[in-house]
Each structure stands twice: as C-alpha cells, then as structure tokens.
Design a protein around this motif. Structure first.
Motif, PDB file in Angstrom:
ATOM      1  N   ARG A  69      25.825 -14.177  16.427  1.00 33.79           N
ATOM      2  CA  ARG A  69      25.446 -13.819  17.951  1.00 33.79           C
ATOM      3  C   ARG A  69      25.855 -12.499  18.122  1.00 33.79           C
ATOM      4  O   ARG A  69      26.824 -12.206  17.937  1.00 33.79           O
ATOM      5  N   THR A  70      24.802 -11.322  18.317  1.00 32.70           N
ATOM      6  CA  THR A  70      25.082  -9.933  18.393  1.00 32.70           C
ATOM      7  C   THR A  70      24.947  -9.397  19.585  1.00 32.70           C
ATOM      8  O   THR A  70      26.050  -8.743  20.096  1.00 32.70           O
ATOM      9  N   HIS A  71      23.968  -9.598  20.463  1.00 31.13           N
ATOM     10  CA  HIS A  71      23.927  -8.817  21.730  1.00 31.13           C
ATOM     11  C   HIS A  71      23.734  -9.832  22.899  1.00 31.13           C
ATOM     12  O   HIS A  71      24.193  -9.276  24.050  1.00 31.13           O
ATOM     13  N   ILE A  72      23.225 -10.878  22.878  1.00 29.75           N
ATOM     14  CA  ILE A  72      22.802 -11.837  24.088  1.00 29.75           C
ATOM     15  C   ILE A  72      24.286 -12.515  24.232  1.00 29.75           C
ATOM     16  O   ILE A  72      24.470 -13.310  23.225  1.00 29.75           O
ATOM     17  N   PRO A  73      24.730 -12.613  25.488  1.00 27.42           N
ATOM     18  CA  PRO A  73      25.971 -13.659  25.662  1.00 27.42           C
ATOM     19  C   PRO A  73      25.604 -14.932  25.372  1.00 27.42           C
ATOM     20  O   PRO A  73      24.574 -15.430  25.551  1.00 27.42           O
ATOM     21  N   LEU A  74      26.568 -15.826  24.685  1.00 29.36           N
ATOM     22  CA  LEU A  74      26.245 -16.925  24.337  1.00 29.36           C
ATOM     23  C   LEU A  74      26.728 -18.034  25.547  1.00 29.36           C
ATOM     24  O   LEU A  74      27.797 -18.042  25.928  1.00 29.36           O
ATOM     25  N   LEU A  75      25.685 -18.642  25.954  1.00 28.85           N
ATOM     26  CA  LEU A  75      25.924 -19.784  27.129  1.00 28.85           C
ATOM     27  C   LEU A  75      26.385 -21.003  26.400  1.00 28.85           C
ATOM     28  O   LEU A  75      26.120 -21.296  25.346  1.00 28.85           O
ATOM     29  N   ARG A  76      27.031 -21.817  27.073  1.00 31.02           N
ATOM     30  CA  ARG A  76      27.518 -22.929  26.654  1.00 31.02           C
ATOM     31  C   ARG A  76      26.728 -23.929  26.140  1.00 31.02           C
ATOM     32  O   ARG A  76      26.789 -24.512  24.979  1.00 31.02           O
ATOM     33  N   ILE A  77      25.606 -24.236  26.914  1.00 31.27           N
ATOM     34  CA  ILE A  77      24.410 -24.973  26.379  1.00 31.27           C
ATOM     35  C   ILE A  77      23.750 -24.805  25.047  1.00 31.27           C
ATOM     36  O   ILE A  77      23.453 -25.526  24.229  1.00 31.27           O
ATOM     37  N   ARG A  78      23.759 -23.273  24.615  1.00 26.85           N
ATOM     38  CA  ARG A  78      23.319 -22.676  23.324  1.00 26.85           C
ATOM     39  C   ARG A  78      24.383 -23.022  22.540  1.00 26.85           C
ATOM     40  O   ARG A  78      23.847 -23.343  21.111  1.00 26.85           O
ATOM     41  N   TYR A  79      25.628 -22.872  22.672  1.00 27.03           N
ATOM     42  CA  TYR A  79      26.454 -23.106  21.800  1.00 27.03           C
ATOM     43  C   TYR A  79      26.615 -24.640  21.285  1.00 27.03           C
ATOM     44  O   TYR A  79      26.706 -24.966  20.134  1.00 27.03           O
ATOM     45  N   ASN A  80      26.455 -25.298  22.396  1.00 26.29           N
ATOM     46  CA  ASN A  80      26.417 -26.864  22.092  1.00 26.29           C
ATOM     47  C   ASN A  80      25.156 -27.246  21.209  1.00 26.29           C
ATOM     48  O   ASN A  80      25.287 -28.095  20.307  1.00 26.29           O
ATOM     49  N   GLN A  81      23.939 -26.445  21.300  1.00 24.66           N
ATOM     50  CA  GLN A  81      23.076 -26.881  20.383  1.00 24.66           C
ATOM     51  C   GLN A  81      23.259 -26.205  19.012  1.00 24.66           C
ATOM     52  O   GLN A  81      23.013 -26.996  18.178  1.00 24.66           O
ATOM     53  N   LEU A  82      23.757 -25.048  18.883  1.00 26.75           N
ATOM     54  CA  LEU A  82      24.087 -24.618  17.795  1.00 26.75           C
ATOM     55  C   LEU A  82      25.080 -25.500  16.992  1.00 26.75           C
ATOM     56  O   LEU A  82      24.933 -25.614  15.722  1.00 26.75           O
ATOM     57  N   LYS A  83      26.184 -26.025  17.556  1.00 27.81           N
ATOM     58  CA  LYS A  83      27.194 -26.642  17.214  1.00 27.81           C
ATOM     59  C   LYS A  83      26.676 -27.916  16.375  1.00 27.81           C
ATOM     60  O   LYS A  83      26.893 -28.406  15.564  1.00 27.81           O
ATOM     61  N   ARG A  84      25.602 -28.417  17.114  1.00 22.18           N
ATOM     62  CA  ARG A  84      24.964 -29.821  16.812  1.00 22.18           C
ATOM     63  C   ARG A  84      24.405 -29.667  15.571  1.00 22.18           C
ATOM     64  O   ARG A  84      23.948 -30.590  14.660  1.00 22.18           O
ATOM     65  N   ARG A  85      23.613 -28.211  15.187  1.00 16.77           N
ATOM     66  CA  ARG A  85      23.046 -28.096  14.250  1.00 16.77           C
ATOM     67  C   ARG A  85      23.943 -27.593  13.002  1.00 16.77           C
ATOM     68  O   ARG A  85      23.201 -27.375  12.134  1.00 16.77           O
ATOM     69  N   GLY A  86      25.172 -27.610  13.210  1.00 11.88           N
ATOM     70  CA  GLY A  86      26.201 -27.117  12.316  1.00 11.88           C
ATOM     71  C   GLY A  86      26.230 -25.679  11.916  1.00 11.88           C
ATOM     72  O   GLY A  86      26.890 -25.297  10.987  1.00 11.88           O
ATOM     73  N   ILE A  87      25.761 -24.858  12.988  1.00 14.13           N
ATOM     74  CA  ILE A  87      26.033 -23.333  12.760  1.00 14.13           C
ATOM     75  C   ILE A  87      26.602 -22.750  13.693  1.00 14.13           C
ATOM     76  O   ILE A  87      26.418 -21.504  14.207  1.00 14.13           O
TER      77      ILE A  87
END
Length: 252
Positions: A69-87
């Motif tokens: 993640r470079t410029h856009i702040p990471l929201l928790r809902i997005r983090y949870n999505q990325l974590k479910r995808r294993g990334i």
C-alpha cells in the motif's frame, strides 16, 4: 553512505524475496529453503535469504500490518479483505512466527521492511521498539522516500539501535542518481535493474531481477550485495510502477 554489514560481500550474496512478508500464511522455513535452492545459479558466494515486505498501519494510528500500500490510507475493512486473500499480515503475528523459527532453525534470514508514503512516524518508532524487544537484529529498512530513512536514523539514536537503511532510487545513470529526494545518509542503494544504466561505484542491491542469467551475472560483482528475485514476473514497467504507486483497485 554507511556500511551495510549484514553480509560479507566477498563471500555472501543476499537474495531478496519480494513481497513475502505480505502473506498471511507465510511459512518461513519453506521460503528460506526455496531461496537457498538458487545456490547453483548464484555460484561461489553463499546465499543469505532476505524476506521483504511493506510496512504500513491501519488508518493513521492503527495496528501495524504488512501489505503493499503506497499512498492511500488503509481502512480496516480493506485490510480484512486483503488478509482473507492472503496478501496482508499482522506484524505482531509475524514477529511471533519469526521468533519461533529462529529458536528451531540455524538458517539465517534477513528482513527488508519497505517504508511507504503512508507509513507513519509512530509506526516506524513502534516497529524498531518491537524488533529490539524480540532481539531481532538482521533487519534493514528500505524506502524511495529519504525522510522515512531519517526517521529510522532518529529512532536508532533514541532507542540505541543500529538498523540499516537502503535508499531506493528511481534509476541511475552511472553515479548520477534519480530520486524523489536527495538522501545522503544511507547504508546501501537499491535500484530496479531495468532502470540502472551504467555501473554504480558504490554498493548496490538490484531490484526486479527476472531471469536466472541476470542473477548469475550480478552475483559475480562484489559491489552487488544482493538482488530481488522475481522470476515469475515479466512486465518490468508495471512492476516498477506498482512499487511506487498502487491504487486500491489495482492491488495486487
């Protein structure tokens, strides 16, 4: 320029596994063994495995995580999505996993933690505190942004640590460095191989090395301390662009 002393460049060569820390299900032992299997390609210098990941936080002051993640702040809902995808991975969970690995294995592993535009001062401070608490010393911080490395140096002084710093160039023309901001206080340079024109006169780690032939040739040069191995990825311009700017919808 400082002294990048995590390896002995006369007899060792660092193979950097890009994005490996941004992985929920990372198996450190398997990752290290896979890296060491490249020894015949590297040749005489002994491989030291380095696992790389991107250090950010949820929101501006939330928990510390590893994901691209470079410029856009990471929201928790997005983090949870990325974590479910294993990334994406929780940093504290990774530290416990690494601590367990270090207790049972004699195979060395170096960490490369890339600092992004959104990586906060407090995150850098807390990460250095946690690394010190776990007595993890084989770590260096990498960034395209010079002021992020200044924060590392400030915390080194305040916390009495000595974590090394890699200044990531956009490109080089021999010793002319193209960067986002001039940075003098670093321990080593990193530059994408595709955008490196001519030979640097100081120690360097090359990014985006996509062929075994490239890796073999680079390992012959003692001023080349290591290389990011990305054999499965061929679109080098996209690789570089994604490393400095990734929109939410484009990940990964």
């Amino acid at each position: 320029m400082g002294n990048f002393n995590l390896i002995d460049p006369k007899r060792e060569f660092m193979v950097v596994e890009h994005n490996h820390l941004n992985n929920t299900s990372l198996d450190i032992e398997n990752a290290v063994n896979k890296t060491l299997s490249l020894q015949k390609i590297v040749g005489k210098r002994k491989i030291v495995c380095c696992l790389e990941g991107d250090l950010v936080q949820i929101g501006r002051k939330g928990e510390i995580v590893l994901t691209h993640r470079t410029h856009i702040p990471l929201l928790r809902i997005r983090y949870n999505q990325l974590k479910r995808r294993g990334i994406a991975a929780d940093f504290d969970e990774f530290l416990r996993k690494l601590n367990s690995y270090m207790k049972k294995s004699s195979k060395r592993v170096i960490l490369c933690l890339e600092l992004k535009n959104i990586t906060s001062k407090n995150t850098i401070k807390e990460v250095i505190r946690k690394l010190k608490e776990y007595r993890i010393k084989d770590v260096y911080f990498d960034s395209f942004i010079g002021k992020k490395l200044e924060i590392v140096e400030k915390n080194n002084q305040e916390q009495k640590t000595n974590y090394l710093k890699s200044f990531h160039l956009i490109m080089n023309l021999n010793d002319h460095k193209i960067t986002f901001r001039v940075k003098k206080d670093y321990d080593i340079l990193t530059v994408p191989k595709i955008f490196s024109f001519g030979r640097l006169s100081e120690p360097v780690i090359y990014g985006s090395v996509t062929t075994k032939e490239q890796l073999h040739e680079l390992a012959k040069d003692k001023k080349v301390y290591g290389a990011y191995v990305r054999f499965s990825e061929r679109n080098l311009l996209k690789l570089f662009w994604n490393s400095i700017w990734v929109k939410s919808r484009e990940y990964p």
